[in-house]
Design a protein around this motif. Structure first.
Motif, PDB file in Angstrom:
ATOM      1  N   ILE B 103      39.388  57.961  29.527  1.00 51.01           N
ATOM      2  CA  ILE B 103      38.794  56.861  28.760  1.00 51.01           C
ATOM      3  C   ILE B 103      38.979  55.512  29.441  1.00 51.01           C
ATOM      4  N   PRO B 104      40.187  55.102  29.776  1.00 52.80           N
ATOM      5  CA  PRO B 104      40.288  53.815  30.481  1.00 52.80           C
ATOM      6  C   PRO B 104      39.645  53.845  31.854  1.00 52.80           C
ATOM      7  N   SER B 105      39.638  55.011  32.468  1.00 59.92           N
ATOM      8  CA  SER B 105      39.074  55.095  33.808  1.00 59.92           C
ATOM      9  C   SER B 105      37.568  54.841  33.791  1.00 59.92           C
ATOM     10  N   PHE B 106      36.866  55.491  32.877  1.00 58.16           N
ATOM     11  CA  PHE B 106      35.429  55.262  32.802  1.00 58.16           C
ATOM     12  C   PHE B 106      35.112  53.865  32.306  1.00 58.16           C
ATOM     13  N   ALA B 107      35.934  53.374  31.396  1.00 64.37           N
ATOM     14  CA  ALA B 107      35.695  52.019  30.905  1.00 64.37           C
ATOM     15  C   ALA B 107      35.731  51.039  32.071  1.00 64.37           C
ATOM     16  N   LEU B 108      36.725  51.182  32.919  1.00 64.77           N
ATOM     17  CA  LEU B 108      36.818  50.286  34.065  1.00 64.77           C
ATOM     18  C   LEU B 108      35.672  50.513  35.027  1.00 64.77           C
ATOM     19  N   LEU B 109      35.351  51.762  35.266  1.00 64.65           N
ATOM     20  CA  LEU B 109      34.325  52.068  36.259  1.00 64.65           C
ATOM     21  C   LEU B 109      32.988  51.443  35.895  1.00 64.65           C
ATOM     22  N   TYR B 110      32.610  51.602  34.623  1.00 68.47           N
ATOM     23  CA  TYR B 110      31.310  51.057  34.239  1.00 68.47           C
ATOM     24  C   TYR B 110      31.343  49.556  34.062  1.00 68.47           C
ATOM     25  N   SER B 111      32.494  49.018  33.682  1.00 61.88           N
ATOM     26  CA  SER B 111      32.525  47.566  33.552  1.00 61.88           C
ATOM     27  C   SER B 111      32.503  46.891  34.909  1.00 61.88           C
ATOM     28  N   MET B 112      32.986  47.593  35.924  1.00 63.23           N
ATOM     29  CA  MET B 112      32.918  46.993  37.257  1.00 63.23           C
ATOM     30  C   MET B 112      31.486  46.809  37.704  1.00 63.23           C
ATOM     31  N   ASP B 113      30.600  47.688  37.241  1.00 61.17           N
ATOM     32  CA  ASP B 113      29.217  47.610  37.681  1.00 61.17           C
ATOM     33  C   ASP B 113      28.404  46.584  36.925  1.00 61.17           C
ATOM     34  N   GLU B 114      28.909  46.194  35.772  1.00 65.47           N
ATOM     35  CA  GLU B 114      28.109  45.288  34.945  1.00 65.47           C
ATOM     36  C   GLU B 114      28.079  43.905  35.546  1.00 65.47           C
ATOM     37  N   VAL B 115      26.888  43.329  35.571  1.00 61.88           N
ATOM     38  CA  VAL B 115      26.788  41.942  35.982  1.00 61.88           C
ATOM     39  C   VAL B 115      26.371  41.171  34.746  1.00 61.88           C
ATOM     40  N   VAL B 116      27.312  40.504  34.119  1.00 67.40           N
ATOM     41  CA  VAL B 116      26.988  39.872  32.842  1.00 67.40           C
ATOM     42  C   VAL B 116      26.562  38.429  33.018  1.00 67.40           C
ATOM     43  N   VAL B 117      27.040  37.823  34.055  1.00 64.12           N
ATOM     44  CA  VAL B 117      26.721  36.416  34.255  1.00 64.12           C
ATOM     45  C   VAL B 117      26.021  36.284  35.590  1.00 64.12           C
ATOM     46  N   ASP B 118      24.995  35.481  35.641  1.00 64.92           N
ATOM     47  CA  ASP B 118      24.368  35.242  36.933  1.00 64.92           C
ATOM     48  C   ASP B 118      25.366  34.599  37.878  1.00 64.92           C
ATOM     49  N   PRO B 119      25.411  35.073  39.102  1.00 59.43           N
ATOM     50  CA  PRO B 119      26.364  34.462  40.031  1.00 59.43           C
ATOM     51  C   PRO B 119      25.966  33.030  40.351  1.00 59.43           C
ATOM     52  N   ALA B 120      26.962  32.261  40.736  1.00 63.55           N
ATOM     53  CA  ALA B 120      26.687  30.874  41.079  1.00 63.55           C
ATOM     54  C   ALA B 120      26.441  30.707  42.570  1.00 63.55           C
ATOM     55  N   ILE B 121      26.974  31.617  43.330  1.00 63.35           N
ATOM     56  CA  ILE B 121      26.864  31.487  44.780  1.00 63.35           C
ATOM     57  C   ILE B 121      26.587  32.856  45.367  1.00 63.35           C
ATOM     58  N   THR B 122      25.831  32.875  46.422  1.00 64.65           N
ATOM     59  CA  THR B 122      25.674  34.110  47.188  1.00 64.65           C
ATOM     60  C   THR B 122      26.228  33.866  48.578  1.00 64.65           C
ATOM     61  N   ILE B 123      27.097  34.746  48.997  1.00 62.48           N
ATOM     62  CA  ILE B 123      27.635  34.647  50.353  1.00 62.48           C
ATOM     63  C   ILE B 123      27.309  35.950  51.050  1.00 62.48           C
ATOM     64  N   LYS B 124      26.786  35.844  52.239  1.00 61.72           N
ATOM     65  CA  LYS B 124      26.485  37.068  52.975  1.00 61.72           C
ATOM     66  C   LYS B 124      27.584  37.316  53.999  1.00 61.72           C
ATOM     67  N   ALA B 125      28.109  38.518  53.980  1.00 60.40           N
ATOM     68  CA  ALA B 125      29.138  38.903  54.943  1.00 60.40           C
ATOM     69  C   ALA B 125      28.515  39.949  55.848  1.00 60.40           C
ATOM     70  N   ILE B 126      28.358  39.591  57.107  1.00 54.59           N
ATOM     71  CA  ILE B 126      27.682  40.496  58.028  1.00 54.59           C
ATOM     72  C   ILE B 126      28.702  40.972  59.029  1.00 54.59           C
ATOM     73  N   GLY B 127      28.806  42.263  59.173  1.00 57.01           N
ATOM     74  CA  GLY B 127      29.793  42.819  60.085  1.00 57.01           C
ATOM     75  C   GLY B 127      29.199  43.015  61.459  1.00 57.01           C
ATOM     76  N   HIS B 128      29.970  42.654  62.447  1.00 58.02           N
ATOM     77  CA  HIS B 128      29.577  42.903  63.826  1.00 58.02           C
ATOM     78  C   HIS B 128      30.717  43.613  64.513  1.00 58.02           C
ATOM     79  N   GLN B 129      30.422  44.095  65.680  1.00 54.62           N
ATOM     80  CA  GLN B 129      31.518  44.587  66.508  1.00 54.62           C
ATOM     81  C   GLN B 129      32.007  43.447  67.374  1.00 54.62           C
ATOM     82  N   TRP B 130      33.115  42.818  67.219  1.00 55.08           N
ATOM     83  CA  TRP B 130      34.162  43.135  66.267  1.00 55.08           C
ATOM     84  C   TRP B 130      34.594  41.848  65.616  1.00 55.08           C
TER      85      TRP B 130
END
Lengths: 156, 265
Positions: B103-130
């Motif tokens: 029960i707590p495990s699924f509660a956390l799992l699904y709440s992690m996916d919820e986006v309830v508030v529009d984000p204020a900032i978008t940051i892009k993290a692009i991985g390169h070697q290295w």
């Protein structure tokens, strides 16, 4: 590395209380070092500078000052000259982690808007901000090139 | 003077330093900086309770059986093959325990996916070697980047006293605290993974794909993480450092970094 929590940690309302702010307009004035030391004075200068700075360049920093829209956050106070924190909203068409299609769709929406309304239509600005926020610069550059060559693989 | 001494002593002995980077011989999690991480830690505590219960029970039965199953002490073992009550109990109890864990495990799992508030900032993290590239493109008025910078690890020779080996970078990701962020993680060459344990974030950076994570950093501080997907020879040497600053300072920090950019762009 690790930060110490100060015994005088301000309360949340104190933290959110924003006085006259240091703002990105200083970039144009190139006095950032000095300005950072005396934030209350800048606000007065800021307000007089912002009309001038908006014309100076179309670079990113004044763009931040000119984007005078309200944040979507519940912040207690914010001066209108502050750098506005706003970005592409969460799109319910793309609820999952994978946002590749979201970025692509915004890009296409912008170009369709421009094709329909002309290059400088203000309605299209919104879409342009969205796709720039979401899409990595390299992707945008590559797509722009493809559009110029006529090889863009999307329903423009 | 007495007041001064008290203050000094207080700062020496009573200051709390949150653990936001890996410590040597560390057993537990790093301190939580986001609600997600706090949820993960709480879930861990919930499960750990049942874990210890089951462990003690199983060990007890095992040791007891071994102890008493001695050819001299008990030459004739009992031959019980049925027992309806115990069979029912040993079926129901584990299912109940599983339910209490789920029960707590699924509660956390699904709440992690919820986006309830529009984000204020978008940051892009692009991985390169290295190394990493971070883009803050919310402030563009045209297609040029508003703020893009690379983040390389500081090599051991160049470290200053007090810095962490293999964890420090030259340009940190500056984010405002107490603000909903959207981080878009991708890669420009091979798969990487963007991980910051104290924020409860680990997101794979796959070339050709944009992965979105929403976090809300609840306290100011500097948080360290490392690349979490094998990406070549310097995979161990591509750390991530997130610096959460007060929201009012965020604007000036971003514009300070814009100065060198306007010189180039």
């Amino acid at each position: 590395m690790a930060e110490s929590v100060s015994a005088q940690t301000p309360s949340l309302s104190e933290q959110y209380h924003l006085e006259k702010e240091v703002k990105p307009v200083e970039v144009q004035a190139e006095e950032v070092e000095a300005k950072e030391d005396s934030p209350p004075e800048e606000a007065v200068e800021d307000k007089s500078e912002s009309p001038a700075s908006t014309e100076v360049t179309s670079e990113e920093a004044p763009a931040a000052a000119t984007e005078e829209e309200n944040t979507t956050e519940d912040v207690a106070e914010e001066t209108p000259d502050e750098i506005k924190l706003e970005t592409a909203p969460a799109d319910f068409r793309f609820p999952t982690t994978n946002q590749t299609r979201h970025c692509f769709t915004r890009y296409i929406e912008y170009h369709r808007c421009v094709a329909a309304k002309g290059d400088d239509a203000p309605e299209c600005d919104k879409f342009s901000k969205f796709y720039r926020s979401l899409c990595p610069g390299e992707w945008v550059d590559r797509w722009n090139e493809q559009r110029e060559n006529g090889t863009f693989p999307g329903p423009l | 003077m007495f007041a001064l001494k008290t203050i000094v002593l207080k700062w020496l002995f009573l200051t709390i330093s949150p653990c936001d980077a890996a410590e040597p011989w560390q057993l537990g999690s790093q301190d939580a900086a986001t609600p997600i991480m706090q949820g993960i830690i709480d879930l861990h505590h919930d499960i750990f309770f049942f874990l210890i219960l089951i462990l003690v029970f199983v060990l007890w039965i095992l040791v007891r059986a071994l102890w008493h199953f001695h050819y001299k002490e008990n030459a004739i073992p009992q031959r019980i093959v049925h027992g309806t009550t115990i069979e029912i109990l040993r079926t129901i109890f584990p299912s109940l325990i599983s339910m209490f864990i789920a029960i707590p495990s699924f509660a956390l799992l699904y709440s992690m996916d919820e986006v309830v508030v529009d984000p204020a900032i978008t940051i892009k993290a692009i991985g390169h070697q290295w190394y990493r590239t971070y883009e803050y493109s919310d402030y563009n008025s045209s297609d040029e980047q508003s703020l893009t910078f690379d983040s390389y690890m500081i090599p051991e020779e160049d470290l200053e006293l007090g810095q962490s080996r293999l964890l420090e970078v030259d340009n940190r990701v500056v984010v405002p605290a107490k603000t909903h962020l959207r981080i878009i993680v991708t890669s420009a060459d091979v798969p990487h993974s963007w991980a910051v344990p104290s924020s409860g974030v680990k997101c794979d950076a796959v070339p050709g794909r944009l992965n979105q994570i929403s976090i809300l950093v609840q306290r100011e501080g500097v948080y360290y993480g490392q690349c979490s997907e094998i990406c070549g020879t310097n995979h161990a040497f591509t750390p991530i450092v997130v610096e959460a600053v007060p929201r009012k300072d965020y604007g000036s920090r971003v514009s300070n970094q814009l100065i060198p950019q306007t010189g180039e762009a």
